[in-house]
Write an enzyme that holds these catalytic residues in place. Sequence first.
Site, PDB file in Angstrom:
ATOM      1  N   LYS A  53       0.836  -1.207   0.000  1.00  0.00           N
ATOM      2  CA  LYS A  53       0.000   0.000   0.000  1.00  0.00           C
ATOM      3  C   LYS A  53       0.875   1.263   0.000  1.00  0.00           C
ATOM      4  O   LYS A  53       0.605   2.210  -0.739  1.00  0.00           O
ATOM      5  CB  LYS A  53      -0.948  -0.022   1.214  1.00  0.00           C
ATOM      6  CG  LYS A  53      -2.026  -1.098   1.082  1.00  0.00           C
ATOM      7  CD  LYS A  53      -2.833  -1.354   2.353  1.00  0.00           C
ATOM      8  CE  LYS A  53      -3.790  -2.536   2.111  1.00  0.00           C
ATOM      9  NZ  LYS A  53      -4.637  -2.857   3.268  1.00  0.00           N
ATOM     10  N   GLN A  97      -4.954  -1.246   9.381  1.00  0.00           N
ATOM     11  CA  GLN A  97      -4.844  -2.602   8.854  1.00  0.00           C
ATOM     12  C   GLN A  97      -5.425  -3.609   9.856  1.00  0.00           C
ATOM     13  O   GLN A  97      -5.149  -3.539  11.055  1.00  0.00           O
ATOM     14  CB  GLN A  97      -3.362  -2.921   8.570  1.00  0.00           C
ATOM     15  CG  GLN A  97      -3.126  -4.249   7.882  1.00  0.00           C
ATOM     16  CD  GLN A  97      -3.677  -4.319   6.471  1.00  0.00           C
ATOM     17  OE1 GLN A  97      -3.773  -3.309   5.774  1.00  0.00           O
ATOM     18  NE2 GLN A  97      -4.052  -5.511   6.038  1.00  0.00           N
ATOM     19  N   ASP A 120     -11.182   2.610   3.602  1.00  0.00           N
ATOM     20  CA  ASP A 120     -11.571   1.197   3.564  1.00  0.00           C
ATOM     21  C   ASP A 120     -13.079   1.032   3.372  1.00  0.00           C
ATOM     22  O   ASP A 120     -13.560  -0.058   3.072  1.00  0.00           O
ATOM     23  CB  ASP A 120     -11.184   0.516   4.890  1.00  0.00           C
ATOM     24  CG  ASP A 120      -9.915  -0.315   4.777  1.00  0.00           C
ATOM     25  OD1 ASP A 120      -9.635  -0.813   3.680  1.00  0.00           O
ATOM     26  OD2 ASP A 120      -9.215  -0.454   5.796  1.00  0.00           O
TER      27      ASP A 120
HETATM   28  N1  GUN Z   1      -6.922  -6.939   6.219  1.00  0.00           N
HETATM   29  C1  GUN Z   1      -7.274  -7.781   5.218  1.00  0.00           C
HETATM   30  N2  GUN Z   1      -7.949  -7.098   4.246  1.00  0.00           N
HETATM   31  C2  GUN Z   1      -8.010  -5.813   4.657  1.00  0.00           C
HETATM   32  C3  GUN Z   1      -8.565  -4.631   4.088  1.00  0.00           C
HETATM   33  O1  GUN Z   1      -9.152  -4.612   3.007  1.00  0.00           O
HETATM   34  N3  GUN Z   1      -8.413  -3.509   4.821  1.00  0.00           N
HETATM   35  C4  GUN Z   1      -7.789  -3.487   6.023  1.00  0.00           C
HETATM   36  N4  GUN Z   1      -7.705  -2.333   6.671  1.00  0.00           N
HETATM   37  N5  GUN Z   1      -7.261  -4.556   6.576  1.00  0.00           N
HETATM   38  C5  GUN Z   1      -7.378  -5.722   5.893  1.00  0.00           C
END
Ligand code: GUN
Length: 313
Positions: A53, A97, A120
């Site tokens: 990311k 996350q 998100d």
């Molecule tokens: N952990 C696994 N998938 C995701 C996601 O799409 N967003 C976040 N913040 N954590 C995750």
Amino acid sequence: MAAIVLDGNKIGAEIRAEVASEVKAMTAAGIRPGLAVVLVGNNPASEIYVRGKVKSSEEVGIYSEKHTPPDNISTQALLDLVIDLNRRDEIDGILVQLPLPPQVDAKKVLMTVDPAKDVDGFHPVNVGFLSTQRPGLVPCTPAGIMEILKRSNIPIASQEAVVVGRSDIVGKPTAMLLTNANATVTICHSKTRDLPGVCRRGDILIAAIGRAGMITRDFVKPGATIIDVGMNRVTDPAEFARLFTGNPKREESFRTKGFTLVGDVHPEVAEVAGAITPVPGGVGPLTIAMLMANTVRAAKLRRGNPVPELSRV
Ligand code: GUN
């Protein structure tokens, strides 16, 4: 006839290039979109995702910063960090996350992220916006699935779409987006009666269950479009044999690495489907591309600029 392979790497790169040119124009106008990523502790999978990311942000020109509080952080300390990010004007997107360690009240943390910065799309305000077709922020993987379908010219309106899996992160928002795009949508799950029969109704079948190769050929309407959201690590040789016997490339890599990654869809499905996303290289690259798109979208929405109705930036 073998299915068309829907190339997520290519579509993801296309979207990132579009985002990069938007970011360039915004930055020239004095608004550089900014993303803050919060990674608690040292979960190895989360570290890999977060690295991707941050790297992608750099590539498209988005300002990014990473916060790495320790594994034993309290809910209150994490809330304080989120509140500080909410206040800072140069931060347009906040991503915490998941998963969070057990002592942290994850729902409380996600509720505290300013909905305008919730890239998100997990905050109940954004869930409500999606459900009532108002402009907001849409979860990245579901938004990416819609981009794969649209950019591959797969018809959605009036088609039967079946979503297997009802998670808040993928299954439910994907079903909502497909409904908003005028598909006839069925959501099914582990308690669904005659799951293969229900899945066979799908002109579009979305597999988001988290079980390696569960969707076999008997779940699939011939010619259907299959979107495989699963990412499962297979280490058991018997399970490997069920999935990949007769595939020398996979056999070689399984022998050397001791594991292989497989989606929720059995490889034999490629023989009956019309189009299918591979794993890896299907939905995965779209998740990060849509995070970039959401950060630009948040930067615009927050400043009252109009944004297109659906998932585009
Ligand atoms: N952990 C696994 N998938 C995701 C996601 O799409 N967003 C976040 N913040 N954590 C995750």
